[in-house]
Design an enzyme around this catalytic site. Structure first.
Site, PDB file in Angstrom:
ATOM      1  N   ASP A   4       0.877  -1.168   0.000  1.00  0.00           N
ATOM      2  CA  ASP A   4       0.000   0.000   0.000  1.00  0.00           C
ATOM      3  C   ASP A   4       0.912   1.216   0.000  1.00  0.00           C
ATOM      4  OD1 ASP A   4      -1.671   2.126   0.476  1.00  0.00           O
ATOM      5  OD2 ASP A   4      -2.723   1.210   2.180  1.00  0.00           O
ATOM      6  N   TYR A  63      -6.528  15.551 -10.390  1.00  0.00           N
ATOM      7  CA  TYR A  63      -5.790  14.848 -11.441  1.00  0.00           C
ATOM      8  C   TYR A  63      -4.741  15.774 -12.062  1.00  0.00           C
ATOM      9  CZ  TYR A  63      -4.908  11.778 -15.428  1.00  0.00           C
ATOM     10  OH  TYR A  63      -4.308  10.966 -16.357  1.00  0.00           O
ATOM     11  N   LYS A 104      -0.582  15.234 -11.979  1.00  0.00           N
ATOM     12  CA  LYS A 104       0.232  15.078 -13.173  1.00  0.00           C
ATOM     13  C   LYS A 104       1.250  16.213 -13.313  1.00  0.00           C
ATOM     14  CE  LYS A 104      -1.425  11.180 -14.425  1.00  0.00           C
ATOM     15  NZ  LYS A 104      -0.586   9.983 -14.138  1.00  0.00           N
ATOM     16  N   THR A 145      -6.927  -0.142 -21.442  1.00  0.00           N
ATOM     17  CA  THR A 145      -6.853  -0.837 -20.158  1.00  0.00           C
ATOM     18  C   THR A 145      -8.235  -1.330 -19.746  1.00  0.00           C
ATOM     19  OG1 THR A 145      -7.260   1.174 -18.864  1.00  0.00           O
ATOM     20  CG2 THR A 145      -4.961   0.672 -19.422  1.00  0.00           C
TER      21      THR A 145
END
Length: 273
Positions: free
Chosen positions: A61, A154, A158, A189
């Site tokens: 984790d 997000y 990035k 994916t």
């Protein structure tokens, strides 16, 4: 290879295995039921070995600093060195409608497992990469660093991962260790297929998608290339880097850059050279 139970991480790990690497595969999943998209670290490790490398599955984790420390202690004990670290672990929330203030606050977990986790892994990896004398750190990136994609968390993750690679590259340069961020395109994916299938037919994106293995092929080629240190510190569009290094996708095609559709990486400040 962090975050490799499925998706991009699994594909990259398998491609590195095909290049003959021993790949330590990390992720939280040891049971396929742990994710609606399936996949486990052990399945990925087996796929790495089947591809010609040696896969080692390690349940980690990446929000647990002690677990990460134990991972790199194991690598040090087993190998004494490290050639490549690929940071891909990320706590990605499923897309939700509305503004960021209307979505669960857990969306910000991506900044913990996805940005801080990259730093922690690199902190532990750096001495092993220096010992290997030809190291490479790769953060998996995306056009969302400069254009809108899935919201502020997000984008921050990035963009932060790009700048982190640039700053790490400057400090690692005297040790012949490179650090880059590689922007991936639309990937084929498990998660992406499920998301696309849930869209109305007239809103589904068309055209080919990159295989998850393509970025792994690019990483293997970059590590072997004389361009490794020249490109260190940069955020690189995987499709463009693949073309430069003569790398194709698993079906023999050359993925297309989305630079003119979604933006390109900014130039580095002279202080980072």
């Amino acid at each position: 290879m962090t975050g490799a139970s499925r998706g991009a991480g699994k594909g990259i790990a398998v491609a590195l295995g095909a290049a003959g690497a021993t790949v330590y595969v990390t992720g939280r999943s040891r049971s396929p039921e742990a994710s609606p998209h399936g996949g486990t670290v052990d399945e990925t490790a087996a796929a790495v070995s089947d591809a010609g490398g040696h896969g080692v599955g390690v349940q980690v984790d990446h929000a647990d600093d002690e677990a990460v420390a134990a991972l790199f202690a194991q690598v040090r004990k087993d190998q004494g060195r490290l050639d490549i670290l690929v940071n891909n672990a990320a706590q990605v929330a499923d897309p939700a409608p509305g503004g960021f203030w209307e979505r669960p606050l857990s969306a910000a977990d991506l900044i913990t497992v996805g940005l801080r986790s990259h730093y922690v892994a690199a902190w532990h990896a750096a001495p092993l990469l220096i010992a290997g004398r030809r190291g490479l750190i790769v953060n998996t990136g995306h056009y969302g660093a400069v254009s809108y994609h899935q919201g502020p968390a997000y984008g921050a993750q990035k963009a932060g991962a790009d700048k982190m690679a640039a700053d790490m590259a400057k400090e690692l340069r005297p040790h012949d260790v490179a650090a880059v961020s590689i922007w991936m395109g639309g990937l084929d994916t498990e998660r992406a297929r499920a998301a696309i299938a849930a869209l109305p037919a007239d809103r589904r994106p068309g055209g080919p998608r990159e295989s998850p293995q393509f970025t792994g092929r690019v990483i293997a080629a970059l590590h072997a290339s004389d361009l490794r240190m020249e490109l260190s510190g940069r955020s690189l569009i995987g499709a463009e880097l693949g073309a430069r290094l003569g790398v194709t996708d698993i079906d023999g095609t050359a993925p297309l850059s989305l630079r003119y559709e979604k933006g390109g990486p900014p130039e580095l400040h002279p202080s980072l050279s």
